[in-house]
Design an enzyme around this catalytic site. Structure first.
Site, short mmCIF file in Angstrom:
data_model
loop_
_atom_site.label_atom_id
_atom_site.label_comp_id
_atom_site.label_asym_id
_atom_site.label_seq_id
_atom_site.Cartn_x
_atom_site.Cartn_y
_atom_site.Cartn_z
N GLU A 180 0.83 -1.22 0.00
CA GLU A 180 0.00 0.00 0.00
C GLU A 180 0.86 1.26 0.00
O GLU A 180 0.52 2.25 -0.64
CB GLU A 180 -0.95 -0.01 1.19
CG GLU A 180 -1.91 -1.19 1.23
CD GLU A 180 -2.66 -1.40 -0.08
OE1 GLU A 180 -2.84 -0.43 -0.85
OE2 GLU A 180 -3.07 -2.55 -0.35
N GLU B 272 -0.44 -2.30 -9.84
CA GLU B 272 -0.42 -3.35 -8.83
C GLU B 272 0.89 -4.13 -8.86
O GLU B 272 1.39 -4.56 -7.82
CB GLU B 272 -1.61 -4.29 -9.02
CG GLU B 272 -2.96 -3.64 -8.77
CD GLU B 272 -3.11 -3.13 -7.34
OE1 GLU B 272 -2.53 -3.73 -6.42
OE2 GLU B 272 -3.80 -2.11 -7.16
N ASP C 7 3.32 -4.66 -5.78
CA ASP C 7 3.74 -5.98 -5.31
C ASP C 7 5.26 -6.05 -5.19
O ASP C 7 5.80 -6.52 -4.18
CB ASP C 7 3.25 -7.06 -6.27
CG ASP C 7 1.79 -7.42 -6.07
OD1 ASP C 7 1.21 -7.04 -5.03
OD2 ASP C 7 1.21 -8.07 -6.96
N HIS D 134 1.93 2.08 -3.47
CA HIS D 134 0.93 2.67 -4.35
C HIS D 134 1.06 4.20 -4.41
O HIS D 134 0.67 4.82 -5.39
CB HIS D 134 -0.47 2.30 -3.90
CG HIS D 134 -0.97 1.03 -4.51
ND1 HIS D 134 -0.94 0.78 -5.86
CD2 HIS D 134 -1.52 -0.09 -3.95
CE1 HIS D 134 -1.45 -0.41 -6.11
NE2 HIS D 134 -1.80 -0.96 -4.98
#
Length: 725
Positions: free
Chosen positions: A564, A624, A628, A567
């Site tokens: 997170e 994403e 990751d 991001h």
């Protein structure tokens, strides 16, 4: 979208559509939307699930300090079980199968699911626990108007199938009558505006969210809608699989029209017309890939400018109809869509629009109507699109709908029962460990200038952290819920959220609001708030184990936190500054080097073969994949900062090996072929298998931990590996 892939985001309750879109793009896992227009953000394969320990907080501290003893130990029951592995496969040949092969064999796909992974195991536990909460509520008498009473009444109304079957289509009749009474295109536009408060957005929708360039204020957004299948590609692709889905979708439309009373031949003719209308809408809809560019979907206008853009539509009457007569400046996400949509409304015969609306109305309310409607819906959205063999039990569907309509009310009960206050503080300490690790990694980047590094650290330090549950709960006192009508309860909930949304337009952002409920197993980053959010339910296995060692916990919950945080610095999030404004704060050379790295990562993922000749979409999943890879690297660094260096092997595995096995295990997954194909078209997350393989092939420490050598499938030449954060 439901577990069967039913509702595209554009058909969700408009008060949450954009926020959910951002969450979907920046969450740990796909938010799987169920067939209800209320803001139900719980999810299956990634989000929503739990077997909670009330002393959870005691273990969180252990992640910041070594908790290993030096006697013989086993991982079984403490985060990893050797039985989950398939040691007949070499780690370098296929690490997903090596780490998860045993688990996949022991966890075959249930008939009701299109995919089943480690997240789903937790999800099943979550459903059971919420079911227990509901059972306790239903067996007691609560004060009229209390949240307990509203939860009990909503659930009871959905489970009263005798009453639902007896009413047949009567709840839908007022809506059908309004369609029949339309006399002009002006009437049509007036109806479309009025129906948005019911959760119906047949052509376009409205929501409120922070202004992407002035994140302190909420403004209105207009966004494209109009499709019954997940996105435009389902209409435009011409491969055999897509053509088969298109044919079955037309049959679904015709089936619903027959339920409404049409003769088969007439229903089939109208189904062809409706499908042709949707295909035309698809042709001028913005693609998912283009929607990933925050600048392309940020088009600020006032009423006069919108009228000039799409003059065929009466926009003043529209805003009056949704009771937002003075919208001020607002954002039009897809101006070209609005222009073409307005022209289409004017050009198509009113009779065609009437049939289009009748179909979309019964389809949208299929979950609240007799089983014949819901069963037909499942046949297409469940079986055809996702491959599920049977529909989920009704209690699960109604429970989820209840938790959507009264999300934070259910959350209050959940937190009281399953989330100890001390866990929140201990989780915050772990987050700070990951923040320090990311700061170290930013400082050591060779490709970024000192000027951009300084601003990146400023943004990192400014990230707000929300743990467990909101500090302020939503007030449901004005939401009327009765035990008598499930259909009306859903409509009331939609009206409640729509009015709540409109009340916030052109007002300061309430930074205490959450986009997920506490009982949701997921986490997300919100770029316009520069915040990371971890609902209570995610702080449990397989992400955190009370008595597991640091390596396993950092490989799971640590990676989630790092994901997170990353991001905020992925290809989308990096374009927002420390206060959440869309603002270019990068040095040009640094941005160019970042883009070069991300192109290489996208290309890597586009080489994965999903099924037959279908490849993964590395561009759609780029954000994403960056998160990751970043989360993996950040958490590994944090683990190394925490370990003392004398940790023993457990079950013959070193701390580094346990870390990577733990990471791989959270993406263990069985999945049907139909769901693979669907997700490849609609999901910004890679399939679970590629979330294991892709990041690990770019991680040097993984190579050292498992002796990965040239010639192994898991091996990438050093000059092909990508390290961003």
């Amino acid at each position: 979208m439901n577990e069967t892939g039913k509702f595209p985001l554009q058909q969700l309750k408009p008060s949450r559509a954009h926020l959910l879109a951002k969450i979907k793009k920046s969450s740990l896992q796909t938010v799987i939307y169920r067939p209800f227009r209320i803001p139900n953000i719980q999810t299956i394969n990634s989000n929503k699930q739990m077997n909670y320990f009330k002393t959870l907080g005691l273990g969180l501290m252990a992640m910041a300090a070594v908790s290993c003893s030096h006697g013989p130990q086993t991982m079984a029951g403490k985060g990893l079980d050797p039985a989950d592995m398939d040691t007949t496969i070499a780690p370098g040949a296929d690490f997903d199968q090596y780490a998860n092969g045993g688990w996949k064999k022991r966890h075959p796909l249930p008939d009701e699911k299109s995919r089943y992974g480690a997240f789903d195991v937790l999800g099943d536990e979550a459903e059971k626990q919420v079911k227990e909460l509901f059972a306790a509520i239903s067996s007691n008498n609560f004060k009229q108007g209390s949240i307990e009473q509203k939860i009990a009444n909503f659930y009871a109304s959905g489970m009263d199938t005798t009453a639902i079957e007896a009413r047949n289509l009567a709840p839908l009749q007022p809506y059908l009558s309004q369609i029949d009474e339309l006399k002009s295109k002006a009437d049509l536009q007036q109806l479309l505006a009025a129906w948005q408060s019911y959760g119906l957005n047949p052509l376009f929708g409205i929501y409120a969210d922070a202004d992407q360039k002035n994140s302190a204020m909420k403004v209105a957004y207009l966004y494209q809608s109009g499709l019954g299948m997940p996105n435009r590609d389902y209409y435009l692709n011409k491969d055999d699989h897509s053509l088969d889905i298109q044919q079955k979708y037309r049959a679904y439309i015709a089936g619903l029209l027959q339920i409404l009373g049409q003769e088969p031949e007439s229903a089939q003719q109208d189904a062809e017309t409706i499908y042709a209308m949707e295909k035309e809408i698809a042709e001028f809809s913005m693609s998912m890939l283009d929607q990933r560019d925050p600048y392309k979907v940020y088009n600020k206008m006032n009423l006069d400018q919108l009228i000039a853009t799409a003059p065929e539509y009466n926009w003043k009457a529209y805003f009056d109809g949704v009771k937002l007569s003075n919208p001020g400046d607002f954002i039009v996400c897809q101006p070209d869509f609005m222009k073409a949509m307005a022209q289409m409304v004017e050009a198509k015969p009113l009779a065609d629009w009437k049939q289009y609306l009748k179909y979309h109305t019964i389809s949208n309310f299929s979950s609240e109507l007799p089983h014949a409607v819901g069963d037909l819906s499942f046949e297409f959205y469940g079986k055809t699109l996702s491959g599920s063999l049977v529909q989920r039990p009704r209690w699960k569907r109604v429970q989820e709908a209840t938790a959507g309509a009264l999300g934070e009310a259910v959350g209050q009960l959940y937190v009281k029962e399953y989330f100890p206050p001390e866990a929140k503080e201990r989780m915050l300490k772990l987050v700070e460990n990951l923040r320090k690790a990311l700061a170290v990694r930013i400082g050591n980047l060779s490709w970024m200038s000192d000027t951009t590094k300084e601003k990146a650290i400023e943004k990192l330090n400014a990230i707000t952290v929300k743990i467990g549950y909101p500090d302020k709960w939503k007030d449901y006192s004005s939401l009327e819920i009765t035990p008598d009508s499930y259909f009306q309860n859903v409509v009331n909930a939609n009206n409640f959220y729509f009015a709540d949304m409109l009340s916030k337009v052109n007002k300061p952002v309430d930074k205490t609001e959450w986009g997920m409920t506490p009982q949701t197993v997921n986490a997300y980053y919100n770029p316009s708030a520069n915040e990371i959010v971890f609902p209570a339910a995610i702080l449990q296995p397989p992400f955190f184990y009370m008595d597991a060692d640091d390596a396993i916990n950092y490989g799971a919950i640590g990676v989630v936190i790092g994901h997170e945080m990353s991001h905020g610095f992925d290809d989308q999030g990096r374009q927002y500054d420390k206060i959440g404004n869309l603002n270019d704060w990068w040095q040009a050379d640094d941005a160019e080097r970042f883009n070069e790295k991300t192109k290489r990562l996208a290309n890597q993922f586009s080489q994965f073969t999903v099924l037959d000749t279908v490849k993964a979409d590395g561009k759609l999943t780029l954000g994403e994949n960056i998160a990751d890879l970043g989360g993996l690297n950040i958490s590994y660094t944090a683990m190394q900062m925490a370990l003392k260096g004398d940790e023993p092997q457990i079950d013959g595995f070193t701390p580094d090996q346990r870390f990577f096995l733990s990471y791989a295990h959270i993406w263990a997954q069985n999945i049907r072929d139909e769901e693979k194909l669907r997700l490849t078209k609609v999901d910004v997350h890679s399939l679970g298998r590629y979330r294991v393989l892709g990041p690990l092939r770019n991680t040097p420490e993984f190579y050292a931990a498992f002796d990965i050598k040239a010639g192994d499938y898991m091996y990438l030449p050093e000059d092909e590996r990508v390290v961003i954060w």
